[in-house]
Write a protein that holds these residues in place. Structure first.
Motif, PDB file in Angstrom:
ATOM      1  N   LEU A 169       2.637  18.688   0.405  1.00 40.79           N
ATOM      2  CA  LEU A 169       3.549  17.543   0.349  1.00 40.79           C
ATOM      3  C   LEU A 169       3.915  17.214  -1.095  1.00 40.79           C
ATOM      4  CD1 LEU A 169       1.906  15.222   3.037  1.00 40.79           C
ATOM      5  CD2 LEU A 169       4.109  16.382   3.239  1.00 40.79           C
ATOM      6  N   ALA A 170       2.934  17.280  -1.988  1.00 38.10           N
ATOM      7  CA  ALA A 170       3.200  16.986  -3.397  1.00 38.10           C
ATOM      8  C   ALA A 170       4.220  17.965  -3.971  1.00 38.10           C
ATOM      9  CB  ALA A 170       1.898  17.032  -4.190  1.00 38.10           C
ATOM     10  N   GLU A 171       4.159  19.229  -3.533  1.00 35.16           N
ATOM     11  CA  GLU A 171       5.131  20.216  -4.006  1.00 35.16           C
ATOM     12  C   GLU A 171       6.547  19.864  -3.562  1.00 35.16           C
ATOM     13  OE1 GLU A 171       3.784  23.983  -2.601  1.00 35.16           O
ATOM     14  OE2 GLU A 171       1.938  23.971  -3.810  1.00 35.16           O
ATOM     15  N   ARG A 172       6.669  19.077  -2.486  1.00 37.45           N
ATOM     16  CA  ARG A 172       7.985  18.642  -2.000  1.00 37.45           C
ATOM     17  C   ARG A 172       8.375  17.276  -2.547  1.00 37.45           C
ATOM     18  NH1 ARG A 172       9.388  20.373   4.159  1.00 37.45           N
ATOM     19  NH2 ARG A 172       8.846  22.579   4.017  1.00 37.45           N
ATOM     20  N   GLY A 173       7.563  16.751  -3.443  1.00 40.73           N
ATOM     21  CA  GLY A 173       7.872  15.452  -4.023  1.00 40.73           C
ATOM     22  C   GLY A 173       7.402  14.277  -3.199  1.00 40.73           C
ATOM     23  N   ILE A 174       6.624  14.522  -2.154  1.00 43.41           N
ATOM     24  CA  ILE A 174       6.078  13.442  -1.318  1.00 43.41           C
ATOM     25  C   ILE A 174       4.697  13.113  -1.870  1.00 43.41           C
ATOM     26  CG2 ILE A 174       5.382  12.784   1.022  1.00 43.41           C
ATOM     27  CD1 ILE A 174       7.417  14.845   2.063  1.00 43.41           C
ATOM     28  N   VAL A 175       4.618  12.049  -2.669  1.00 49.03           N
ATOM     29  CA  VAL A 175       3.385  11.786  -3.411  1.00 49.03           C
ATOM     30  C   VAL A 175       2.785  10.417  -3.121  1.00 49.03           C
ATOM     31  CG1 VAL A 175       3.989  13.363  -5.285  1.00 49.03           C
ATOM     32  CG2 VAL A 175       4.706  10.964  -5.408  1.00 49.03           C
ATOM     33  N   THR A 176       3.518   9.530  -2.428  1.00 49.76           N
ATOM     34  CA  THR A 176       2.970   8.212  -2.109  1.00 49.76           C
ATOM     35  C   THR A 176       2.724   8.099  -0.610  1.00 49.76           C
ATOM     36  OG1 THR A 176       5.094   7.112  -1.703  1.00 49.76           O
ATOM     37  CG2 THR A 176       4.315   7.218  -3.997  1.00 49.76           C
ATOM     38  N   LEU A 177       1.910   7.108  -0.245  1.00 48.33           N
ATOM     39  CA  LEU A 177       1.627   6.891   1.171  1.00 48.33           C
ATOM     40  C   LEU A 177       2.905   6.546   1.924  1.00 48.33           C
ATOM     41  CD1 LEU A 177      -0.382   6.546   3.509  1.00 48.33           C
ATOM     42  CD2 LEU A 177      -0.675   4.160   2.784  1.00 48.33           C
ATOM     43  N   GLY A 178       3.739   5.701   1.340  1.00 48.37           N
ATOM     44  CA  GLY A 178       4.983   5.325   2.005  1.00 48.37           C
ATOM     45  C   GLY A 178       5.885   6.518   2.251  1.00 48.37           C
ATOM     46  N   LEU A 237       0.827  -1.207   0.000  1.00 46.71           N
ATOM     47  CA  LEU A 237       0.000   0.000   0.000  1.00 46.71           C
ATOM     48  C   LEU A 237       0.861   1.256   0.000  1.00 46.71           C
ATOM     49  CD1 LEU A 237      -3.000   0.734   0.009  1.00 46.71           C
ATOM     50  CD2 LEU A 237      -2.897   0.868   2.500  1.00 46.71           C
ATOM     51  N   GLY A 238       2.074   1.149   0.511  1.00 52.18           N
ATOM     52  CA  GLY A 238       2.952   2.310   0.580  1.00 52.18           C
ATOM     53  C   GLY A 238       3.319   2.878  -0.771  1.00 52.18           C
ATOM     54  N   ASP A 239       3.210   2.077  -1.838  1.00 53.11           N
ATOM     55  CA  ASP A 239       3.549   2.561  -3.175  1.00 53.11           C
ATOM     56  C   ASP A 239       2.397   3.309  -3.838  1.00 53.11           C
ATOM     57  OD1 ASP A 239       6.055   1.409  -2.967  1.00 53.11           O
ATOM     58  OD2 ASP A 239       5.387  -0.512  -3.796  1.00 53.11           O
ATOM     59  N   ARG A 240       1.228   3.275  -3.218  1.00 52.37           N
ATOM     60  CA  ARG A 240       0.071   3.952  -3.809  1.00 52.37           C
ATOM     61  C   ARG A 240       0.226   5.462  -3.696  1.00 52.37           C
ATOM     62  NH1 ARG A 240      -4.915   1.322  -3.454  1.00 52.37           N
ATOM     63  NH2 ARG A 240      -5.805   3.332  -4.105  1.00 52.37           N
ATOM     64  N   ARG A 241      -0.161   6.165  -4.757  1.00 50.49           N
ATOM     65  CA  ARG A 241      -0.143   7.624  -4.732  1.00 50.49           C
ATOM     66  C   ARG A 241      -1.223   8.143  -3.778  1.00 50.49           C
ATOM     67  NH1 ARG A 241       2.508  10.649  -8.511  1.00 50.49           N
ATOM     68  NH2 ARG A 241       0.957  12.304  -8.167  1.00 50.49           N
ATOM     69  N   LEU A 242      -0.902   9.186  -3.080  1.00 45.38           N
ATOM     70  CA  LEU A 242      -1.850   9.759  -2.127  1.00 45.38           C
ATOM     71  C   LEU A 242      -3.126  10.228  -2.815  1.00 45.38           C
ATOM     72  CD1 LEU A 242       0.714  11.791   0.001  1.00 45.38           C
ATOM     73  CD2 LEU A 242      -0.637   9.852   0.816  1.00 45.38           C
ATOM     74  N   ASP A 243      -2.984  10.765  -4.037  1.00 45.43           N
ATOM     75  CA  ASP A 243      -4.174  11.275  -4.719  1.00 45.43           C
ATOM     76  C   ASP A 243      -5.051  10.170  -5.287  1.00 45.43           C
ATOM     77  OD1 ASP A 243      -2.643  10.457  -6.865  1.00 45.43           O
ATOM     78  OD2 ASP A 243      -2.219  12.480  -7.598  1.00 45.43           O
ATOM     79  N   SER A 244      -4.635   8.905  -5.131  1.00 45.69           N
ATOM     80  CA  SER A 244      -5.462   7.784  -5.587  1.00 45.69           C
ATOM     81  C   SER A 244      -6.155   7.078  -4.432  1.00 45.69           C
ATOM     82  CB  SER A 244      -4.600   6.768  -6.343  1.00 45.69           C
ATOM     83  OG  SER A 244      -3.745   6.056  -5.446  1.00 45.69           O
TER      84      SER A 244
END
Length: 577
Positions: free
Chosen positions: A538-547, A363-370
């Motif tokens: 977070l996305a602006e900092r490149g943090i885009v996945t749950l992990g 699950l950690g590889d899933r994108r936060l926006d999904s």
């Protein structure tokens, strides 16, 4: 009280007396008829079983503040009106609530009157038919009158006998028209008296009623998003307009589904209908606005109702790509700002800077926006007592696709394991009776787990609450392995030198105006607003996945946990001195 009960039973109106916890103490016979579809309605039941809880609960709290003089309103004027939805969303109820004091009682009681707004719909339809009949009956007389007048005008040399006959026609038809005009004026006067008065109404109640109507009559789905807001409107007329416009949008653009969201801006509440596709042309919208509303009397149109509310309608692109909206700006209610802050906390909050859990492998590889999120909040005795922590209420709301799905909510009062002192309950706005009738934590867990599904759980300063949820799930014979995101820790990722960890403080720093409110559900809405903005940052900092989010939060938590709490040390040193 016995005398009051006798008086109530003789009243023709639907009157209910309740306490500050909305427990019904007495009611009139007419109230039983208004709530005839709810078998549980009886003395001892909760008004929240028959009316939408959020709007009624806020109103009772506001009237309590009026009665206590906390809002600048004199106690003798401790009264307000609103329109709220029935608990099942099937209809709107006009409600007036006033506080009444009783000898030796610490808290006021509340006198509530209810009237089914659908009464206006039925009577307006009947009056509309009578008006149509009257107007049609006047056509013949008007035709005869015009013909006789034109003949007299065009033939001044007419013989006296013939002229007298035409003058008789003019007199007879004029008298007939005068009588029918008097009847018409009487009908119009009655219609004005039947119009639903302008009152405070929650956007959530309006949207819920609209959603049920469209679901039942048009097999259409309305998804409510955003945070509910208070507006001031003729709720019956506005609901009719929303119904007409929603059917128009469904036909022209969206097929079988729309979203509805309330936004606050420039002292107006914007009600937006959202769909996938292009905006609607303004000429097409204007044509719909000038069509008579179905069942409305005297040919009232959507445009007429909007003009009553000093409003208009337009279509534009939505802020989310590929979507468009139809916007109705409506008067907001002062109630948005009248609600006072929650009671001051007497115990210093403990912030949990502990590692999070990522959840099931992969699950950690899933994108936060999904991902789908469920934001939760609790009501506990911890801050009110400074002693043991009993969870007394749990609320949750779903978040997905960058929006708060406010139509998908979970709210539950929970029976405590031990007696709670009355003074603590008064601070928490809960009643002992409601708690004793509530399910145990283990009984509550199954419906909560069903609501959550496989969503990511989100809370604010939620580590301890999450441990309680997991322990309760195990005690109920199950488990709760969902990953957790904590908005407090995500805010630390953005600014590790943060010293204000409240939702309001974090909101100010990231550009979101929030009010964590008085209830767990209001806390959920505030946390959800902060979450959505933090995900963007977070996305602006490149943090885009749950992990990545969990790892960043854990690192920030580890560093914070290793730091001494200087404020706490200073407070302790001050006490020791």
């Amino acid at each position: 009280m016995e005398y009051l009960e006798i008086v109530l039973m003789e009243l023709s109106g639907a009157v209910v007396v309740c306490d500050r916890h909305a427990r019904v103490l007495l009611h009139s016979a007419a109230a039983k008829r208004v709530f005839a579809g709810v078998p549980e309605f009886a003395p001892g039941c909760s008004l929240y079983q028959v009316c939408a809880r959020a709007s009624l609960e806020q109103t009772l709290r506001l009237v309590s503040q009026y009665a206590a003089g906390k809002t600048g309103v004199a106690g003798s004027e401790a009264e307000t009106a609103l329109v709220c939805a029935a608990a099942d969303g099937s209809r709107l109820l006009h409600c007036r609530i006033s506080a009444i004091s009783a000898p030796h009682a610490r808290d006021p009681y509340f006198l509530c009157t209810f009237e089914d707004v659908t009464r206006w719909i039925t009577q307006e339809e009947k009056q509309g038919q009578r008006l149509k009949t009257l107007l049609m009956s006047m056509r013949s007389s008007l035709g005869n009158l015009v013909a006789a007048a034109e003949t007299l005008h065009d033939h001044p040399e007419m013989a006296p006998e013939a002229r007298h006959s035409f003058e008789e026609v003019v007199f007879r038809e004029s008298t007939e028209i005068q009588g029918r005009f008097a009847s018409l004026a009487q009908e119009v006067g009655g219609m004005q008296g039947m119009r639903c008065p302008v009152a405070d109404v929650s956007s959530a109640d309006l949207i819920e009623c609209l959603a049920q109507r469209l679901r039942n009559e048009a097999a259409a789905r309305v998804t409510m998003t955003g945070v509910p807001l208070w507006l001031r409107a003729d709720a019956h007329a506005l609901l009719a307009v929303l119904d007409r416009l929603a059917r128009f949008v469904l036909r022209e653009r969206s097929g079988g589904a729309i979203e509805m969201e309330a936004l606050l801006g420039d002292r107006r509440v914007y009600l937006d209908m959202v769909w996938s596709g292009d905006p609607l042309p303004q000429p097409l919208i204007d044509a719909v606005l000038e069509e008579p509303l179905p069942g409305a009397a005297a040919g009232v149109t959507c445009g007429d109702v909007l003009r009553w509310h000093d409003s208009e309608v337009w279509s534009q692109k939505h802020r989310r790509a590929g979507l468009s909206l139809l916007r109705l700006p409506l008067p907001d209610s002062p109630r948005q700002w009248e609600m006072s802050a929650p009671p001051a906390q007497t115990v210093r909050p403990l912030y949990g800077f502990l590692p999070l859990r990522q959840g099931p492998e992969g699950l950690g590889d899933r994108r936060l926006d999904s991902l789908s999120f469920v934001v939760f909040d609790t009501e506990s005795t911890a801050w009110a007592t400074g002693g043991g922590n009993e969870i007394l209420a749990l609320a949750a709301v779903r978040v997905g696709d960058g929006r708060i799905l406010s139509g998908e909510r979970f709210e539950q009062v929970i029976r405590p394991g031990s007696a709670i002192p009355e003074e603590t309950l008064s601070l928490l706005a809960l009643s002992g009776d409601a708690l004793q009738q509530a399910p145990t934590p283990q009984e509550m867990m199954q419906p909560f787990r069903s609501f959550v599904g496989d969503a990511v759980l989100v809370g604010h300063n939620a580590v301890c609450d999450m441990e309680w949820l997991r322990h309760t799930a195990e005690a109920a014979g199950g488990h709760l392995d969902n990953p957790l995101l904590d908005t407090l820790l995500l805010a630390l990722v953005m600014a590790e030198d943060r010293t204000d960890f409240t939702l309001e403080g974090i909101g100010r720093d990231i550009g979101v105006s929030v009010n964590s409110g008085h209830t767990p559900m209001e806390g959920c809405y505030a946390t959800a607003q902060v979450l959505l903005r933090l995900l963007e940052l977070l996305a602006e900092r490149g943090i885009v996945t749950l992990g990545q989010a969990v790892a960043a939060a854990d690192q920030a938590a580890g560093r914070k946990h290793a730091q001494p709490d200087r404020r706490f040390q200073e407070e302790q040193e001050g006490r020791d001195a």
